[in-house]
Design an enzyme around this catalytic site. Structure first.
Site, mmCIF file in Angstrom:
data_model
loop_
_atom_site.group_PDB
_atom_site.id
_atom_site.type_symbol
_atom_site.label_atom_id
_atom_site.label_comp_id
_atom_site.label_asym_id
_atom_site.label_seq_id
_atom_site.Cartn_x
_atom_site.Cartn_y
_atom_site.Cartn_z
ATOM 1 N N CYS A 72 3.329 -7.757 22.127
ATOM 2 C CA CYS A 72 3.081 -9.236 21.597
ATOM 3 C C CYS A 72 3.924 -10.171 22.288
ATOM 4 C CB CYS A 72 2.917 -9.389 20.275
ATOM 5 S SG CYS A 72 2.891 -10.870 19.357
ATOM 6 N N CYS A 81 6.557 -10.303 12.860
ATOM 7 C CA CYS A 81 6.918 -8.556 13.128
ATOM 8 C C CYS A 81 8.210 -8.641 13.353
ATOM 9 C CB CYS A 81 5.987 -8.154 14.360
ATOM 10 S SG CYS A 81 4.463 -8.034 13.872
ATOM 11 N N CYS A 160 -3.292 -12.384 16.848
ATOM 12 C CA CYS A 160 -2.349 -11.760 16.159
ATOM 13 C C CYS A 160 -2.590 -10.338 16.005
ATOM 14 C CB CYS A 160 -2.143 -12.405 14.976
ATOM 15 S SG CYS A 160 -0.776 -11.301 13.809
ATOM 16 N N GLN A 284 -4.603 -7.209 -2.495
ATOM 17 C CA GLN A 284 -3.868 -6.093 -1.523
ATOM 18 C C GLN A 284 -4.082 -6.456 -0.028
ATOM 19 O OE1 GLN A 284 -0.961 -4.632 -2.124
ATOM 20 N NE2 GLN A 284 -1.280 -4.327 -4.513
ATOM 21 N N ASP A 382 3.796 -4.522 -11.287
ATOM 22 C CA ASP A 382 3.753 -4.698 -9.973
ATOM 23 C C ASP A 382 4.172 -6.370 -9.686
ATOM 24 O OD1 ASP A 382 3.215 -4.741 -7.385
ATOM 25 O OD2 ASP A 382 0.705 -4.617 -7.805
ATOM 26 N N CYS A 409 7.585 -4.802 -4.363
ATOM 27 C CA CYS A 409 7.695 -5.189 -2.939
ATOM 28 C C CYS A 409 8.947 -5.578 -2.284
ATOM 29 C CB CYS A 409 6.603 -6.391 -2.683
ATOM 30 S SG CYS A 409 6.687 -7.541 -3.739
HETATM 31 N N1 SAH Z 1 -1.273 -5.670 -9.221
HETATM 32 C C1 SAH Z 1 -2.251 -6.658 -8.289
HETATM 33 C C2 SAH Z 1 -1.298 -7.980 -7.997
HETATM 34 C C3 SAH Z 1 0.325 -7.739 -7.611
HETATM 35 S S1 SAH Z 1 0.612 -8.877 -6.899
HETATM 36 C C4 SAH Z 1 -2.717 -5.762 -7.240
HETATM 37 O O1 SAH Z 1 -2.291 -4.682 -6.970
HETATM 38 O O2 SAH Z 1 -3.680 -6.364 -6.365
HETATM 39 C C5 SAH Z 1 1.773 -9.750 -7.969
HETATM 40 C C6 SAH Z 1 0.844 -10.743 -9.123
HETATM 41 O O3 SAH Z 1 1.706 -11.368 -10.047
HETATM 42 C C7 SAH Z 1 0.026 -11.895 -8.411
HETATM 43 O O4 SAH Z 1 -1.348 -11.687 -8.897
HETATM 44 C C8 SAH Z 1 0.599 -13.216 -9.088
HETATM 45 O O5 SAH Z 1 -0.209 -14.027 -9.200
HETATM 46 C C9 SAH Z 1 1.170 -12.504 -10.245
HETATM 47 N N2 SAH Z 1 2.183 -13.138 -11.009
HETATM 48 C C10 SAH Z 1 3.368 -13.934 -10.460
HETATM 49 N N3 SAH Z 1 3.996 -14.373 -11.409
HETATM 50 C C11 SAH Z 1 3.706 -13.930 -12.592
HETATM 51 C C12 SAH Z 1 4.137 -14.175 -13.881
HETATM 52 N N4 SAH Z 1 5.276 -14.726 -14.234
HETATM 53 N N5 SAH Z 1 3.383 -13.563 -14.929
HETATM 54 C C13 SAH Z 1 2.216 -13.137 -14.454
HETATM 55 N N6 SAH Z 1 1.839 -12.938 -13.594
HETATM 56 C C14 SAH Z 1 2.584 -13.182 -12.392
#
Ligand code: SAH
Length: 462
Positions: A72, A81, A160, A284, A382, A409
């Site tokens: 790239c 990247c 990209c 995702q 998550d 993450c």
């Molecule tokens: N578990 C889901 C999303 C994960 S990403 C999946 O796998 O698709 C993290 C998520 O947390 C996002 O949707 C975001 O909007 C939410 N988020 C961010 N801050 C938050 C908070 N303070 N309370 C609740 N949700 C929140």
């Protein structure tokens, strides 16, 4: 003493979380973007701070064994990247080391039970979403691409390597529409102009396409032209949405969406379920890896039909819904109202009737669920990169689940939070990193924290 503009010889002996190589010179850490572990380099020092410096590669004296040639020509400029110049095996090794270092250095875990990184089959074209800023160069020519690392200078790029190949064709259609209809583009300096971002989403399995134009206004000129071109030239084009963002802000999207064509969302499948994806909802970006992540999360959760599952930060409900048939009850919590609407719809579409979704901040919602007497046997979290609040961890601990599955993450905040769980009676029993974003510096990790059964607890069960 290291000084700015000095040229030095440097051996790269480590990698940072951002994906920069790091070497040491006179006791000072020198960060070098685009370098690889083991490189011997001639480096030009561009910035010097008290304990560290930044350098630029002038010449590779001896290349690292991990080096491959980058395919790239903007990867060093756009900053998307970090690892396009090294082999994928080496990238996975670096990512594992990063998670290991976080657990040992930040979480102070002596022997984290860390598995190898689950690699991605596709290292290119895996993303199902892209947001391209639109602007003008100093001669007034249209620019579509990505922001340079740490700035808002646009690096023109329509092809990209991380994006599906047909995104380029869609960008070309939008570009022609802009030119034919004299559509103005937004300037961050003057705060005027209409079009800010071109945002595309595509179902990985369904191949359905959504185009969302983020605009500083409420309507676009000649929308029929754009819709007709998209219908004619884009396979599975499903919907055109305007997102209104009239604020002077770095946040890409505003709150209001106006559907010009189609339903305003696309659908795709994950783990055999169908999901509705709206412009403002998190979804995702690498679905085959998301499926592996969810499968691993489900394995860690060891679900039974007696379990009550609390899915915090649930987005559109995807993780919890893929587990709902294995549990008695699912409760999901998410802060974005549109995502909660999607989650409810997703439960309905998939015929799941043991799920409840609550819109709110995870810390506050968990506290109030606890007060209402919710006692989940499994909690799944998550969160975004900043991780959990100490209060949320305390509330989860007070709810007394036997298992906490944490999908993260950011290894640093995961390690910090896992340490708080550990000091509250939960042992880190399983941990696997997973590569959701090949070629970038990001890495996901899924861990299982299990309630430690003390002798006193065991007596209680008798
Ligand atoms: N578990 C889901 C999303 C994960 S990403 C999946 O796998 O698709 C993290 C998520 O947390 C996002 O949707 C975001 O909007 C939410 N988020 C961010 N801050 C938050 C908070 N303070 N309370 C609740 N949700 C929140």
């Amino acid at each position: 003493m290291l000084t700015k503009n000095q040229n030095i010889t440097l051996k790269i002996d480590g990698m940072t979380a951002e994906g920069n190589g790091v070497g040491h010179f006179d006791g000072v850490a020198v960060f070098v973007p685009g370098s690889a572990l083991g490189d011997e380099l001639e480096v030009h020092i561009v910035k010097v701070k008290k304990t560290y410096a930044f350098g630029k590669i002038l010449n590779i004296i001896t290349p690292s064994a991990d080096r491959i040639s980058s395919d790239c020509n903007v990867s060093m400029k756009c900053g998307g990247c970090a690892y396009r110049h090294i082999s994928y095996d080496a990238e996975l090794q670096i990512k594992k080391q990063r998670v290991f270092d976080a657990f040992t250095r930040i979480g102070h875990f002596e022997n984290p039970p860390l598995q190898n990184v689950v690699g991605s089959e596709n290292q290119n074209h895996y993303r199902n979403k892209a947001q391209f800023p639109v602007g003008q160069d100093k001669n007034g020519n249209l620019e579509i691409g990505f922001y340079a690392l740490g700035s808002h200078r646009i690096i023109p790029c329509k092809n990209c390597a991380l994006q599906p190949k047909n995104f380029e064709d869609i960008l070309t259609i939008v570009e022609t529409w802009i030119e034919k209809n004299n559509v103005s583009v937004y300037s961050e300096e003057t705060k005027t102009g209409l079009l800010r971002h071109i945002y595309i989403r595509r179902g990985h399995y369904s191949k359905e396409v959504m185009l969302c134009l983020v605009i500083n206004g409420k309507s676009i000129p000649n929308e029929e032209h754009l819709i007709n071109e998209l219908k004619e030239k884009t396979d599975n084009f499903k919907t055109l949405v305007l997102n209104v963002n009239t604020k002077d802000t770095n946040v890409i999207t505003g709150q209001e969406c106006i559907t010009l064509f189609g339903e305003g969302y696309i659908t795709d499948t994950l783990c055999g379920l169908t999901f509705r994806i709206s412009p403002l909802s998190f979804y995702q970006v690498n679905p085959p890896q998301a499926e592996r992540l969810y499968t691993l999360g489900k394995e860690y959760a060891e679900l039974t039909k007696d379990d009550v599952l609390l899915d915090l930060y649930c987005g559109t409900g995807t993780i919890g819904l893929t587990m709902a048939n294995d549990v008695k009850k699912l409760v999901g919590v998410e802060i974005i109202p549109e995502a909660i609407e999607d989650a409810k719809k997703n439960a309905e579409i998939n015929g799941i009737d043991n799920a409840e979704f609550i819109c709110g901040d995870a810390t506050k919602a968990a506290e109030s669920l606890k007060k209402q007497g919710l006692s989940p046997s499994v909690v799944l979290v998550d969160p975004p990169r900043k991780g959990l609040t100490p209060d949320l961890i305390s509330t989860i601990v007070e709810m007394n689940p036997t298992r906490v599955v944490y999908i993260s993450c950011d290894p640093a905040t995961l390690a910090r939070d896992a340490a708080q769980f550990q000091s509250s009676g939960y042992a880190l029993t399983r941990a696997t990193p997973l590569d959701m974003f090949p070629r970038t510096a990001h890495v996901e990790t899924v861990v299982l924290m299990s309630k430690v059964h003390t002798v006193a607890n065991d007596k209680c069960f008798k």
